[in-house]
Design an enzyme around this catalytic site. Structure first.
Site, PDB file in Angstrom:
ATOM      1  N   ARG A 144      -9.730 -22.666   2.032  1.00  0.00           N
ATOM      2  CA  ARG A 144     -10.983 -22.744   2.796  1.00  0.00           C
ATOM      3  C   ARG A 144     -10.719 -22.827   4.292  1.00  0.00           C
ATOM      4  O   ARG A 144     -11.651 -22.806   5.105  1.00  0.00           O
ATOM      5  CB  ARG A 144     -11.798 -23.973   2.358  1.00  0.00           C
ATOM      6  CG  ARG A 144     -12.273 -23.921   0.921  1.00  0.00           C
ATOM      7  CD  ARG A 144     -12.964 -25.210   0.512  1.00  0.00           C
ATOM      8  NE  ARG A 144     -14.382 -25.213   0.772  1.00  0.00           N
ATOM      9  CZ  ARG A 144     -15.331 -24.978  -0.148  1.00  0.00           C
ATOM     10  NH1 ARG A 144     -15.004 -24.724  -1.380  1.00  0.00           N
ATOM     11  NH2 ARG A 144     -16.597 -25.001   0.182  1.00  0.00           N
ATOM     12  N   TYR A 147     -12.147 -20.478   7.106  1.00  0.00           N
ATOM     13  CA  TYR A 147     -13.545 -20.738   7.473  1.00  0.00           C
ATOM     14  C   TYR A 147     -13.656 -22.076   8.219  1.00  0.00           C
ATOM     15  O   TYR A 147     -14.178 -22.137   9.330  1.00  0.00           O
ATOM     16  CB  TYR A 147     -14.379 -20.743   6.201  1.00  0.00           C
ATOM     17  CG  TYR A 147     -15.877 -20.890   6.406  1.00  0.00           C
ATOM     18  CD1 TYR A 147     -16.649 -19.824   6.866  1.00  0.00           C
ATOM     19  CD2 TYR A 147     -16.522 -22.089   6.105  1.00  0.00           C
ATOM     20  CE1 TYR A 147     -18.029 -19.957   7.024  1.00  0.00           C
ATOM     21  CE2 TYR A 147     -17.893 -22.214   6.253  1.00  0.00           C
ATOM     22  CZ  TYR A 147     -18.640 -21.151   6.707  1.00  0.00           C
ATOM     23  OH  TYR A 147     -20.008 -21.284   6.855  1.00  0.00           O
ATOM     24  N   ASP A 148     -13.112 -23.139   7.590  1.00  0.00           N
ATOM     25  CA  ASP A 148     -13.267 -24.488   8.156  1.00  0.00           C
ATOM     26  C   ASP A 148     -12.595 -24.589   9.525  1.00  0.00           C
ATOM     27  O   ASP A 148     -13.193 -25.052  10.493  1.00  0.00           O
ATOM     28  CB  ASP A 148     -12.635 -25.543   7.233  1.00  0.00           C
ATOM     29  CG  ASP A 148     -13.255 -25.571   5.845  1.00  0.00           C
ATOM     30  OD1 ASP A 148     -14.025 -24.649   5.512  1.00  0.00           O
ATOM     31  OD2 ASP A 148     -12.960 -26.504   5.079  1.00  0.00           O
ATOM     32  N   ASN A 176     -25.576 -26.693   3.356  1.00  0.00           N
ATOM     33  CA  ASN A 176     -25.953 -25.664   2.362  1.00  0.00           C
ATOM     34  C   ASN A 176     -27.424 -25.262   2.457  1.00  0.00           C
ATOM     35  O   ASN A 176     -28.299 -26.120   2.296  1.00  0.00           O
ATOM     36  CB  ASN A 176     -25.674 -26.157   0.943  1.00  0.00           C
ATOM     37  CG  ASN A 176     -24.198 -26.379   0.705  1.00  0.00           C
ATOM     38  OD1 ASN A 176     -23.595 -27.230   1.350  1.00  0.00           O
ATOM     39  ND2 ASN A 176     -23.609 -25.616  -0.201  1.00  0.00           N
ATOM     40  N   VAL A 189     -23.802 -21.198  -5.102  1.00  0.00           N
ATOM     41  CA  VAL A 189     -24.250 -21.857  -6.330  1.00  0.00           C
ATOM     42  C   VAL A 189     -25.722 -21.579  -6.640  1.00  0.00           C
ATOM     43  O   VAL A 189     -26.063 -21.323  -7.806  1.00  0.00           O
ATOM     44  CB  VAL A 189     -23.923 -23.375  -6.300  1.00  0.00           C
ATOM     45  CG1 VAL A 189     -24.752 -24.144  -5.276  1.00  0.00           C
ATOM     46  CG2 VAL A 189     -24.084 -23.984  -7.666  1.00  0.00           C
ATOM     47  N   SER A 191     -27.774 -19.021  -5.768  1.00  0.00           N
ATOM     48  CA  SER A 191     -28.019 -17.642  -6.213  1.00  0.00           C
ATOM     49  C   SER A 191     -27.331 -17.383  -7.558  1.00  0.00           C
ATOM     50  O   SER A 191     -27.918 -16.769  -8.456  1.00  0.00           O
ATOM     51  CB  SER A 191     -27.579 -16.642  -5.144  1.00  0.00           C
ATOM     52  OG  SER A 191     -26.332 -16.983  -4.610  1.00  0.00           O
ATOM     53  N   THR A 212     -21.457 -33.105  -5.356  1.00  0.00           N
ATOM     54  CA  THR A 212     -22.825 -33.042  -4.833  1.00  0.00           C
ATOM     55  C   THR A 212     -22.935 -32.110  -3.623  1.00  0.00           C
ATOM     56  O   THR A 212     -21.959 -31.862  -2.906  1.00  0.00           O
ATOM     57  CB  THR A 212     -23.341 -34.433  -4.395  1.00  0.00           C
ATOM     58  OG1 THR A 212     -22.595 -34.863  -3.251  1.00  0.00           O
ATOM     59  CG2 THR A 212     -23.234 -35.449  -5.516  1.00  0.00           C
TER      60      THR A 212
HETATM   61  P1  NAD Z   1     -24.315 -14.108   5.423  1.00  0.00           P
HETATM   62  O1  NAD Z   1     -22.976 -13.741   4.908  1.00  0.00           O
HETATM   63  O2  NAD Z   1     -25.517 -13.755   4.620  1.00  0.00           O
HETATM   64  O3  NAD Z   1     -24.537 -13.526   6.881  1.00  0.00           O
HETATM   65  C1  NAD Z   1     -23.498 -13.346   7.811  1.00  0.00           C
HETATM   66  C2  NAD Z   1     -23.771 -12.079   8.586  1.00  0.00           C
HETATM   67  O4  NAD Z   1     -22.725 -11.884   9.557  1.00  0.00           O
HETATM   68  C3  NAD Z   1     -23.772 -10.825   7.699  1.00  0.00           C
HETATM   69  O5  NAD Z   1     -24.896 -10.036   7.997  1.00  0.00           O
HETATM   70  C4  NAD Z   1     -22.469 -10.133   8.054  1.00  0.00           C
HETATM   71  O6  NAD Z   1     -22.532  -8.731   7.855  1.00  0.00           O
HETATM   72  C5  NAD Z   1     -22.302 -10.527   9.503  1.00  0.00           C
HETATM   73  N1  NAD Z   1     -20.922 -10.468   9.981  1.00  0.00           N
HETATM   74  C6  NAD Z   1     -19.827 -11.005   9.400  1.00  0.00           C
HETATM   75  N2  NAD Z   1     -18.733 -10.779  10.148  1.00  0.00           N
HETATM   76  C7  NAD Z   1     -19.160 -10.085  11.244  1.00  0.00           C
HETATM   77  C8  NAD Z   1     -18.506  -9.545  12.370  1.00  0.00           C
HETATM   78  N3  NAD Z   1     -17.183  -9.684  12.553  1.00  0.00           N
HETATM   79  N4  NAD Z   1     -19.245  -8.880  13.290  1.00  0.00           N
HETATM   80  C9  NAD Z   1     -20.599  -8.713  13.126  1.00  0.00           C
HETATM   81  N5  NAD Z   1     -21.255  -9.201  12.062  1.00  0.00           N
HETATM   82  C10 NAD Z   1     -20.545  -9.879  11.132  1.00  0.00           C
HETATM   83  O7  NAD Z   1     -24.278 -15.696   5.688  1.00  0.00           O
HETATM   84  P2  NAD Z   1     -25.460 -16.695   6.060  1.00  0.00           P
HETATM   85  O8  NAD Z   1     -25.636 -17.615   4.946  1.00  0.00           O
HETATM   86  O9  NAD Z   1     -26.615 -15.960   6.588  1.00  0.00           O
HETATM   87  O10 NAD Z   1     -24.775 -17.523   7.241  1.00  0.00           O
HETATM   88  C11 NAD Z   1     -25.055 -17.257   8.595  1.00  0.00           C
HETATM   89  C12 NAD Z   1     -24.253 -18.204   9.469  1.00  0.00           C
HETATM   90  O11 NAD Z   1     -24.613 -19.555   9.187  1.00  0.00           O
HETATM   91  C13 NAD Z   1     -22.743 -18.088   9.270  1.00  0.00           C
HETATM   92  O12 NAD Z   1     -22.114 -18.203  10.527  1.00  0.00           O
HETATM   93  C14 NAD Z   1     -22.417 -19.266   8.405  1.00  0.00           C
HETATM   94  O13 NAD Z   1     -21.099 -19.719   8.620  1.00  0.00           O
HETATM   95  C15 NAD Z   1     -23.442 -20.297   8.879  1.00  0.00           C
HETATM   96  N6  NAD Z   1     -23.708 -21.266   7.811  1.00  0.00           N
HETATM   97  C16 NAD Z   1     -24.458 -20.898   6.721  1.00  0.00           C
HETATM   98  C17 NAD Z   1     -24.658 -21.817   5.714  1.00  0.00           C
HETATM   99  C18 NAD Z   1     -25.470 -21.466   4.486  1.00  0.00           C
HETATM  100  O14 NAD Z   1     -25.561 -22.290   3.573  1.00  0.00           O
HETATM  101  N7  NAD Z   1     -26.096 -20.316   4.412  1.00  0.00           N
HETATM  102  C19 NAD Z   1     -24.095 -23.103   5.796  1.00  0.00           C
HETATM  103  C20 NAD Z   1     -23.332 -23.416   6.905  1.00  0.00           C
HETATM  104  C21 NAD Z   1     -23.153 -22.495   7.915  1.00  0.00           C
HETATM  105  N1  UDP Z   2     -20.434 -23.905  -7.820  1.00  0.00           N
HETATM  106  C1  UDP Z   2     -20.586 -23.933  -9.199  1.00  0.00           C
HETATM  107  N2  UDP Z   2     -20.853 -22.764  -9.827  1.00  0.00           N
HETATM  108  C2  UDP Z   2     -21.021 -21.581  -9.173  1.00  0.00           C
HETATM  109  C3  UDP Z   2     -20.885 -21.562  -7.766  1.00  0.00           C
HETATM  110  C4  UDP Z   2     -20.574 -22.757  -7.130  1.00  0.00           C
HETATM  111  O1  UDP Z   2     -20.449 -24.990  -9.838  1.00  0.00           O
HETATM  112  O2  UDP Z   2     -21.289 -20.563  -9.833  1.00  0.00           O
HETATM  113  C5  UDP Z   2     -20.172 -25.183  -7.120  1.00  0.00           C
HETATM  114  C6  UDP Z   2     -18.994 -25.153  -6.149  1.00  0.00           C
HETATM  115  O3  UDP Z   2     -17.802 -25.455  -6.821  1.00  0.00           O
HETATM  116  C7  UDP Z   2     -19.410 -26.219  -5.145  1.00  0.00           C
HETATM  117  C8  UDP Z   2     -20.938 -26.124  -5.112  1.00  0.00           C
HETATM  118  O4  UDP Z   2     -21.306 -25.470  -6.320  1.00  0.00           O
HETATM  119  O5  UDP Z   2     -19.037 -27.475  -5.596  1.00  0.00           O
HETATM  120  C9  UDP Z   2     -21.476 -25.348  -3.928  1.00  0.00           C
HETATM  121  O6  UDP Z   2     -20.819 -24.089  -3.880  1.00  0.00           O
HETATM  122  P1  UDP Z   2     -21.194 -22.952  -2.840  1.00  0.00           P
HETATM  123  O7  UDP Z   2     -20.192 -21.861  -3.011  1.00  0.00           O
HETATM  124  O8  UDP Z   2     -22.622 -22.582  -2.956  1.00  0.00           O
HETATM  125  O9  UDP Z   2     -21.062 -23.640  -1.408  1.00  0.00           O
HETATM  126  P2  UDP Z   2     -19.964 -24.615  -0.739  1.00  0.00           P
HETATM  127  O10 UDP Z   2     -18.876 -24.929  -1.708  1.00  0.00           O
HETATM  128  O11 UDP Z   2     -19.472 -23.838   0.422  1.00  0.00           O
HETATM  129  O12 UDP Z   2     -20.744 -25.815  -0.386  1.00  0.00           O
END
Ligand code: NAD
Ligand code: UDP
Length: 319
Positions: A144, A147-148, A176, A189, A191, A212
């Protein structure tokens, strides 16, 4: 009278980005969506294409580009563990080079810039709920980390630009988030469970399902992002944005089965490496600085998301 702003949304064709573009257009702003369509989709922004205030630039933010703007929301980055781990080096590049390019652009323009950071900067947290002052527990060599650590470097680049150049920055730590337009196949999770329940496939619980998460409906998140961007320049963040309701993965599976009326069985799969055990935002700062808190209870948000996926799956034989 409303002074129209020109706003860049990187990652605007993604799940959160497409909702943000939509809301900004509704507020009367001009929006340039910059996206390379890696995890985003044309479908997410199709309904915005005829709006004269909406433009799309297909571009990878790891390469520099120039466009005018008053504000930049930097959302570009794959967000689901499945996608960000597919090509981890690319993920780190998007977070580091992409953020640098967007910060350079903001400096040139004197624009305000907001970073979509994440609760993942807290890693597998030892402090619960997570407050912004907690420095996190991240494995820098694990799967991870791209990303992290990428998001952690992005945050430090934002604060270095603030200190070194006086740039107006905003850092949102997003927890999330779920809702319509999540990608059915990106492995998150909510979707996964909804699509599995609707198609009668086993619900895949990783580990024993006792871990959680706290799930925020996308409209609430977008409201928080806009409030943060519009806040006074003295407010840089980081600010947690998320819903403090905390659920085990097992509880989420039960709720999804209840809302879909499905009798799909549960099946247990191995817990992915470094999967955080507990996650819940302390949103005291967002409440006091932005007057923000989420309004959508999980049950209602899930019902809306289930409706979206049922519509989407109609007419399709397989997912
Ligand atoms: P997503 O994957 O649906 O959207 C990300 C978008 O960025 C996509 O449209 C992808 O095509 C575009 N992208 C990726 N790399 C790119 C690049 N190099 N240049 C141009 N475009 C690029 O994800 P999301 O859930 O919509 O997340 C959006 C943002 O919010 C992300 O930065 C993500 O890290 C942050 N975020 C989301 C969540 C969540 O639960 N959805 C949680 C924490 C942080
Ligand atoms: N998870 C799960 N089944 C799935 C997808 C995810 O049990 O089909 C769990 C996963 O291990 C995590 C939590 O659900 O503990 C959230 O996962 P997700 O990938 O949505 O986001 P993140 O781990 O980045 O919070």
């Amino acid at each position: 009278m409303h002074q129209q702003k020109r706003i860049i949304v990187t990652g605007g064709a993604g799940f959160v980005g497409s909702h943000l573009c939509e809301r900004l257009l509704e507020k009367g702003e001009k929006v340039l969506c910059v996206d390379n369509f890696h995890t985003g989709s044309e479908k997410n922004i199709l309904h915005l294409r005829n709006n004269p205030d909406f433009e799309v630039l297909r571009h990878d933010i790891t390469q520099p580009f120039f466009a005018g703007a008053h504000q930049i929301y930097n959302l570009a980055c794959p967000a689901s563990p499945v996608h960000y781990q597919e090509d981890p080096i690319r993920t780190t590049k998007t977070n580091v080079l992409g953020s640098l390019n967007m910060l350079d652009l903001a400096l040139k323009l004197g624009a305000k810039i907001l970073q979509a950071s994440t609760s993942e900067v807290y890693g597998d947290p030892q402090i619960h709920p997570q407050v912004e002052s907690y420095r996190g527990c991240v494995n820098c060599i694990g799967p991870r980390a791209c990303y992290d650590e990428g998001k952690r470097v992005a945050e430090s680049l934002f604060f270095d630009h603030f200190r070194q150049h006086g740039l107006s920055i905003k850092v949102a730590r997003i927890f999330n988030t779920y809702g319509p337009r999540m990608d059915a196949k990106d492995g998150r999770v909510v979707s996964n469970f909804i699509v599995q329940a609707l198609t009668g496939q086993p619900i895949t619980i990783y580990g024993n399902g006792s871990q959680t998460r706290s799930f925020c409906f996308v409209d609430d998140l977008v409201e928080g992002l806009i409030r943060l961007m519009e806040s006074d320049d003295s407010i840089t963040g980081p600010v947690n944005l998320g819903n403090p309701g905390e659920f085990t993965v097992q509880e989420l599976a039960r709720l999804v089965l209840q809302f879909t009326g499905s009798d799909a069985p549960l099946c247990y799969k191995p817990l992915p490496e470094d999967d955080p055990k507990r996650r819940r935002p302390d949103i005291g700062l967002a409440k006091s600085l932005l007057g923000w808190e989420p309004l959508m209870p999980l049950e209602q948000g899930l019902a809306k998301t289930v409706d979206y996926f049922s519509e989407m799956l109609k007419g399709k034989k397989t997912v």
